[in-house]
Design an enzyme around this catalytic site. Sequence first.
Site: not given
Ligand code: S3P
Length: 433
Positions: A25, A29, A167, A169, A319, A346
């Site tokens: 993650s 970024r 979320s 993301q 996760d 997922k």
């Molecule tokens: C992530 C957010 C999570 C996670 C994914 C990575 C990220 O998803 O499950 O593996 O890097 O922002 P969600 O935001 O959909 O929960």
Amino acid sequence: MDNILETKKLINGLKGEITIPPDKSISHRALIFGALTNSKIKIKNLSKGEDCISTLKILEKLGVEYEFISEHDLILNSSKGLSAKEKVILNCNNSGTSARLLAGLFSRCDFSCVLIGDDSLSKRPMKRIIAPLELMGAKIKSNDNNLPLEIEGTKLKAITYHSPISSAQVKSALILAGLGIDEPTRIYEKTLSRNHSEIMLSYLGADIKIGQDDKGHFVEVKKTKLIPKDIEIAGDISSAAFFMVAAAIVPNSDITIKNVGINPTRTGILDVFKQAEIDFSIINERLVSSELVADIRVKYTKNIKPFEIKGDLIPRLIDEIPILAILAAKAQGISTVSDAQDLRNKESDRIKTIVEALSFLGINIKEKPDGFNIKGCDEINKTAILETHLDHRLAMSFYVLSMINNQAMKIKGFDCINTSFPEFLKLIKELKS
Ligand code: S3P
């Protein structure tokens, strides 16, 4: 990808010290925010899993240059900015984080693009980002809210958005969109999801507000100039999780995992370890590019208590649920997972795929719409061919499970671990010798 890995019970336990690979993650970024500095920066300890490489290759197609100066360190040069002469096709492969975050950014850029992905990613829901981005004025055509996403960059307007799901993301997609708008964009979520975007933006000197009021947790961003700074990435607690659970359930184990990111929005697994009364300790806490990092020591624990995962805990370990299901299989009683319906969206429908695999091995697991209940057992004694459904976290969880199965097992499609953790088997080997 029909490769099959044969695995068998681990007799002597895991012992020693490993350094866990970089956080995925934070790596995404670092690349994306790094590419917005319009400068040359150094990124130290970047994940080289296929997902992060997908983000890097997309940025390269848009004019960002890079050079690896060692295995995990690179110089990222975004001094020419992001551009494309004509509509460009950008492949996110298996990476939901690339697709969702970059959709937010590209919605406000002055070029058009089409985001595509592999079969698995093309089935994952994109409405969660398309809907709020359209409220901001984004021009996105989709295949019924799935990939491919055809994005025509345009000038966006600021909104206040109350996200129906927690979320990171979604939040980060809207942050990336909001960073191009003069007025402030505010995003609310009920439960705080991972906050790596917020931490990195603050680290890079962005004009960002973070807080909590009666409507929930919020982050507010507007157009801002990022200060070019080198970024160092912590080890990935989601990767460490496989080793943490393995050490807890395999007799005679005692391992230390070095340099693990322990940002509180990611450490739900530690809360579960406390509930389960696992023998573990956190040492050498420090800050790396504003993220909290430490070493984690885990020892074999004979009496594992059952645990409950629900509510606010879910985004902090979303996760890790596949590998925590393996921990539950060894607990003395019934462990429960609830409020985790997003697991169905997922890399596979993780509720269904976990239930299928554990049932197949004779473990008592009951499916619920939003999770499952697992009754732990003393022994696992059944040979099986387990399907990964090309889901990397299932593949590694099954591998850990095989360490305590008295019978040999086969894992189908094991190569899918390359999306996040190509070094997995090498590190297991280091702890065996
Ligand atoms: C992530 C957010 C999570 C996670 C994914 C990575 C990220 O998803 O499950 O593996 O890097 O922002 P969600 O935001 O959909 O929960």
